[in-house]
Design a protein around this motif. Structure first.
Motif, PDB file in Angstrom:
ATOM      1  N   ARG A  86       6.452  10.693   0.681  1.00  0.00           N
ATOM      2  CA  ARG A  86       5.713  10.526  -0.570  1.00  0.00           C
ATOM      3  C   ARG A  86       5.506   9.033  -0.791  1.00  0.00           C
ATOM      4  O   ARG A  86       6.456   8.252  -0.770  1.00  0.00           O
ATOM      5  N   GLU A  87       4.252   8.627  -0.983  1.00  0.00           N
ATOM      6  CA  GLU A  87       3.947   7.211  -1.156  1.00  0.00           C
ATOM      7  C   GLU A  87       3.119   7.002  -2.420  1.00  0.00           C
ATOM      8  O   GLU A  87       2.102   7.664  -2.631  1.00  0.00           O
ATOM      9  N   TYR A  88       3.565   6.068  -3.251  1.00  0.00           N
ATOM     10  CA  TYR A  88       2.925   5.737  -4.516  1.00  0.00           C
ATOM     11  C   TYR A  88       2.192   4.409  -4.338  1.00  0.00           C
ATOM     12  O   TYR A  88       2.798   3.423  -3.901  1.00  0.00           O
ATOM     13  N   LYS A  89       0.902   4.355  -4.689  1.00  0.00           N
ATOM     14  CA  LYS A  89       0.074   3.194  -4.376  1.00  0.00           C
ATOM     15  C   LYS A  89      -0.647   2.695  -5.622  1.00  0.00           C
ATOM     16  O   LYS A  89      -1.190   3.483  -6.405  1.00  0.00           O
ATOM     17  N   LEU A  90      -0.674   1.369  -5.752  1.00  0.00           N
ATOM     18  CA  LEU A  90      -1.319   0.743  -6.902  1.00  0.00           C
ATOM     19  C   LEU A  90      -1.972  -0.551  -6.441  1.00  0.00           C
ATOM     20  O   LEU A  90      -1.370  -1.334  -5.706  1.00  0.00           O
ATOM     21  N   MET A  91      -3.198  -0.788  -6.890  1.00  0.00           N
ATOM     22  CA  MET A  91      -3.917  -1.982  -6.485  1.00  0.00           C
ATOM     23  C   MET A  91      -3.602  -3.141  -7.431  1.00  0.00           C
ATOM     24  O   MET A  91      -3.480  -2.971  -8.643  1.00  0.00           O
ATOM     25  N   LEU A  92      -3.471  -4.343  -6.849  1.00  0.00           N
ATOM     26  CA  LEU A  92      -3.194  -5.565  -7.607  1.00  0.00           C
ATOM     27  C   LEU A  92      -4.415  -6.478  -7.582  1.00  0.00           C
ATOM     28  O   LEU A  92      -5.350  -6.275  -6.790  1.00  0.00           O
ATOM     29  N   GLN A  93      -4.395  -7.499  -8.429  1.00  0.00           N
ATOM     30  CA  GLN A  93      -5.523  -8.423  -8.514  1.00  0.00           C
ATOM     31  C   GLN A  93      -5.465  -9.443  -7.361  1.00  0.00           C
ATOM     32  O   GLN A  93      -4.549 -10.272  -7.311  1.00  0.00           O
TER      33      GLN A  93
ATOM     34  N   ASP B 202      16.587   6.223  -1.187  1.00  0.00           N
ATOM     35  CA  ASP B 202      15.963   4.956  -1.558  1.00  0.00           C
ATOM     36  C   ASP B 202      14.467   5.000  -1.257  1.00  0.00           C
ATOM     37  O   ASP B 202      14.017   5.714  -0.344  1.00  0.00           O
ATOM     38  N   ALA B 203      13.718   4.228  -1.999  1.00  0.00           N
ATOM     39  CA  ALA B 203      12.290   4.047  -1.728  1.00  0.00           C
ATOM     40  C   ALA B 203      12.061   2.596  -1.340  1.00  0.00           C
ATOM     41  O   ALA B 203      12.613   1.686  -1.967  1.00  0.00           O
ATOM     42  N   GLU B 204      11.255   2.366  -0.314  1.00  0.00           N
ATOM     43  CA  GLU B 204      10.964   1.018   0.143  1.00  0.00           C
ATOM     44  C   GLU B 204       9.643   0.539  -0.440  1.00  0.00           C
ATOM     45  O   GLU B 204       8.619   1.214  -0.339  1.00  0.00           O
ATOM     46  N   ILE B 205       9.681  -0.643  -1.061  1.00  0.00           N
ATOM     47  CA  ILE B 205       8.473  -1.258  -1.612  1.00  0.00           C
ATOM     48  C   ILE B 205       7.763  -2.060  -0.527  1.00  0.00           C
ATOM     49  O   ILE B 205       8.405  -2.757   0.263  1.00  0.00           O
ATOM     50  N   SER B 206       6.458  -1.963  -0.492  1.00  0.00           N
ATOM     51  CA  SER B 206       5.626  -2.788   0.388  1.00  0.00           C
ATOM     52  C   SER B 206       4.539  -3.461  -0.439  1.00  0.00           C
ATOM     53  O   SER B 206       3.976  -2.842  -1.345  1.00  0.00           O
ATOM     54  N   VAL B 207       4.261  -4.710  -0.125  1.00  0.00           N
ATOM     55  CA  VAL B 207       3.092  -5.391  -0.673  1.00  0.00           C
ATOM     56  C   VAL B 207       2.194  -5.706   0.522  1.00  0.00           C
ATOM     57  O   VAL B 207       2.591  -6.421   1.446  1.00  0.00           O
ATOM     58  N   THR B 208       0.980  -5.158   0.499  1.00  0.00           N
ATOM     59  CA  THR B 208       0.051  -5.298   1.618  1.00  0.00           C
ATOM     60  C   THR B 208      -1.149  -6.122   1.178  1.00  0.00           C
ATOM     61  O   THR B 208      -1.798  -5.810   0.169  1.00  0.00           O
ATOM     62  N   LEU B 209      -1.430  -7.170   1.944  1.00  0.00           N
ATOM     63  CA  LEU B 209      -2.568  -8.047   1.652  1.00  0.00           C
ATOM     64  C   LEU B 209      -3.561  -7.947   2.796  1.00  0.00           C
ATOM     65  O   LEU B 209      -3.189  -8.063   3.969  1.00  0.00           O
ATOM     66  N   TRP B 210      -4.822  -7.760   2.443  1.00  0.00           N
ATOM     67  CA  TRP B 210      -5.898  -7.719   3.428  1.00  0.00           C
ATOM     68  C   TRP B 210      -6.773  -8.956   3.271  1.00  0.00           C
ATOM     69  O   TRP B 210      -7.238  -9.259   2.163  1.00  0.00           O
ATOM     70  N   TYR B 211      -6.989  -9.632   4.395  1.00  0.00           N
ATOM     71  CA  TYR B 211      -7.913 -10.765   4.441  1.00  0.00           C
ATOM     72  C   TYR B 211      -9.101 -10.387   5.318  1.00  0.00           C
ATOM     73  O   TYR B 211      -8.968  -9.613   6.270  1.00  0.00           O
TER      74      TYR B 211
ATOM     75  N   SER C 178       2.980  -0.640  -2.906  1.00  0.00           N
ATOM     76  CA  SER C 178       3.301   0.770  -2.722  1.00  0.00           C
ATOM     77  C   SER C 178       4.801   0.909  -2.558  1.00  0.00           C
ATOM     78  O   SER C 178       5.505  -0.051  -2.254  1.00  0.00           O
ATOM     79  N   PHE C 179       5.285   2.105  -2.817  1.00  0.00           N
ATOM     80  CA  PHE C 179       6.658   2.405  -2.412  1.00  0.00           C
ATOM     81  C   PHE C 179       6.708   3.827  -1.873  1.00  0.00           C
ATOM     82  O   PHE C 179       5.942   4.703  -2.284  1.00  0.00           O
ATOM     83  N   LYS C 180       7.598   4.012  -0.920  1.00  0.00           N
ATOM     84  CA  LYS C 180       7.631   5.253  -0.163  1.00  0.00           C
ATOM     85  C   LYS C 180       9.072   5.721   0.016  1.00  0.00           C
ATOM     86  O   LYS C 180       9.979   4.919   0.220  1.00  0.00           O
ATOM     87  N   TYR C 181       9.253   7.030  -0.065  1.00  0.00           N
ATOM     88  CA  TYR C 181      10.521   7.621   0.339  1.00  0.00           C
ATOM     89  C   TYR C 181      10.217   8.882   1.135  1.00  0.00           C
ATOM     90  O   TYR C 181       9.122   9.452   1.034  1.00  0.00           O
ATOM     91  N   GLN C 182      11.166   9.293   1.959  1.00  0.00           N
ATOM     92  CA  GLN C 182      10.898  10.433   2.818  1.00  0.00           C
ATOM     93  C   GLN C 182      12.169  11.219   3.099  1.00  0.00           C
ATOM     94  O   GLN C 182      13.277  10.706   2.992  1.00  0.00           O
ATOM     95  N   ASP C 183      11.951  12.474   3.452  1.00  0.00           N
ATOM     96  CA  ASP C 183      13.025  13.379   3.814  1.00  0.00           C
ATOM     97  C   ASP C 183      12.421  14.389   4.774  1.00  0.00           C
ATOM     98  O   ASP C 183      11.468  15.093   4.430  1.00  0.00           O
TER      99      ASP C 183
ATOM    100  N   ARG D 259      12.635   9.820 -11.214  1.00  0.00           N
ATOM    101  CA  ARG D 259      12.805   8.367 -11.198  1.00  0.00           C
ATOM    102  C   ARG D 259      11.634   7.695 -10.487  1.00  0.00           C
ATOM    103  O   ARG D 259      11.176   6.622 -10.907  1.00  0.00           O
ATOM    104  N   ALA D 260      11.152   8.313  -9.422  1.00  0.00           N
ATOM    105  CA  ALA D 260      10.006   7.739  -8.711  1.00  0.00           C
ATOM    106  C   ALA D 260       8.779   7.676  -9.618  1.00  0.00           C
ATOM    107  O   ALA D 260       8.057   6.673  -9.634  1.00  0.00           O
ATOM    108  N   LYS D 261       8.556   8.733 -10.375  1.00  0.00           N
ATOM    109  CA  LYS D 261       7.413   8.728 -11.297  1.00  0.00           C
ATOM    110  C   LYS D 261       7.584   7.645 -12.356  1.00  0.00           C
ATOM    111  O   LYS D 261       6.625   6.918 -12.671  1.00  0.00           O
ATOM    112  N   GLN D 262       8.782   7.503 -12.910  1.00  0.00           N
ATOM    113  CA  GLN D 262       9.014   6.478 -13.926  1.00  0.00           C
ATOM    114  C   GLN D 262       8.845   5.072 -13.343  1.00  0.00           C
ATOM    115  O   GLN D 262       8.315   4.173 -14.004  1.00  0.00           O
ATOM    116  N   ALA D 263       9.276   4.883 -12.105  1.00  0.00           N
ATOM    117  CA  ALA D 263       9.089   3.586 -11.451  1.00  0.00           C
ATOM    118  C   ALA D 263       7.604   3.286 -11.278  1.00  0.00           C
ATOM    119  O   ALA D 263       7.148   2.148 -11.467  1.00  0.00           O
ATOM    120  N   PHE D 264       6.828   4.310 -10.923  1.00  0.00           N
ATOM    121  CA  PHE D 264       5.389   4.133 -10.734  1.00  0.00           C
ATOM    122  C   PHE D 264       4.705   3.787 -12.055  1.00  0.00           C
ATOM    123  O   PHE D 264       3.842   2.902 -12.123  1.00  0.00           O
TER     124      PHE D 264
END
Length: 287
Positions: free
Chosen positions: A25-32, A210-219, A235-240, A252-257
């Motif tokens: 499950r991966e939660y994704k949000l765009m930044l400026q 645990d969920a791992e946070i990633s910050v991805t930048l595209w140039y 984004s942050f992701k956890y898996q099972d 908790r994942a929803k509240q974090a998002f």
């Protein structure tokens, strides 16, 4: 006799039905993007992570730990048919990532329906391929919690991508289901090669997982100086592997998002997702 026939039909239907496990499950949000620059990239990411840590910990009363480090630098390319975008129109994307000279390709299908997504045959000819069914959770203008299901297979690649054969040979299930001619040209979407930087090593304690946070930048190509990325995503992701998520973990994942969405100084709800950016970079590519 009629009852027996109906029972046989029901049995057959039960046999072919499925209850697909969503193992990731991966939660994704765009930044400026304007808040980040190549020559201050690590500091900019740290500043964001500091704010994200404070917001998430306050929302779920659990720790966010670790320090964001640049873990991946790679080139990203999408391929489709110039002028028609056959793959996109049937719900697919085909992506190549090149890191340290090594190439891997990912064939991905997305649908709002996890059953439809799971039924797509993404079997690969490579014994090293990895397949997963994942829920991608994002936002829309009318909702702060929107789910799509992505079924994808990633495989090592040694081919120069330029024809449908490069998909058909590596993904025989796709070839069998759709039967596109090997000779159909595959083109670089938007003639765009993305340089991708991914920061990781920050974890959210959700309880039993645990969920791992990633910050991805595209140039747009290799960045220099104060170049600004064209897309930034947190984004942050956890898996099972058994998809045995607990109620506390998913809540908790929803509240974090939602806490990340409250960081309005950083977020950009109007920003395009990464794949959409690639496809719309050249408005004439799909026509």
């Amino acid at each position: 006799m009629k009852k027996l026939f109906m029972l046989s039909v029901l049995t057959a239907a039960t046999t072919v039905s499925a209850n697909p496990d969503v193992t990731s499950r991966e939660y994704k949000l765009m930044l400026q993007p304007s808040l980040f620059a190549y020559n201050t990239e690590s500091t900019d990411v740290d500043d964001f992570i500091d704010d994200a840590e404070t917001a998430i910990e306050a929302a779920i009363s659990r720790n966010v730990s670790g320090s964001a480090t640049l873990s991946k630098v790679r080139d990203v390319k999408f391929f489709d048919t110039d002028g028609s975008c056959i793959l996109r129109d049937i719900g697919y994307s085909f992506r190549e990532r090149i890191e340290s000279g090594d190439s891997e390709v990912t064939l991905k299908f997305r649908s709002e329906d996890r059953y439809i997504s799971d039924f797509e045959d993404l079997s690969a000819s490579s014994g090293s391929a990895e397949t997963k069914l994942e829920s991608d959770i994002g936002i829309a203008s009318s909702a702060n919690f929107v789910i799509q299901y992505s079924h994808s297979t990633t495989a090592p690649n040694t081919r120069t991508i330029n024809e449908m054969e490069d998909i058909n040979d590596q993904f025989p299930g796709f070839d069998s289901d759709y039967g596109y001619a090997n000779s159909i040209d595959l083109d670089l979407v938007g003639n765009l090669t993305i340089r991708e930087h991914v920061y990781k090593n920050v974890d959210i304690d959700l309880g039993s997982i645990d969920a791992e946070i990633s910050v991805t930048l595209w140039y747009n190509g290799a960045p220099t100086g104060s170049a600004t990325p064209v897309v930034v995503e947190v984004s942050f992701k956890y898996q099972d592997n058994s998809a045995d998520y607990t109620q506390k973990v998913v809540n908790r994942a929803k509240q974090a998002f939602l806490a990340l969405q409250d960081l309005t100084a950083w977020t950009d709800p109007a920003s395009k997702t990464k794949t959409r950016f690639a496809y719309e970079y050249d408005a004439s590519f799909c026509i």
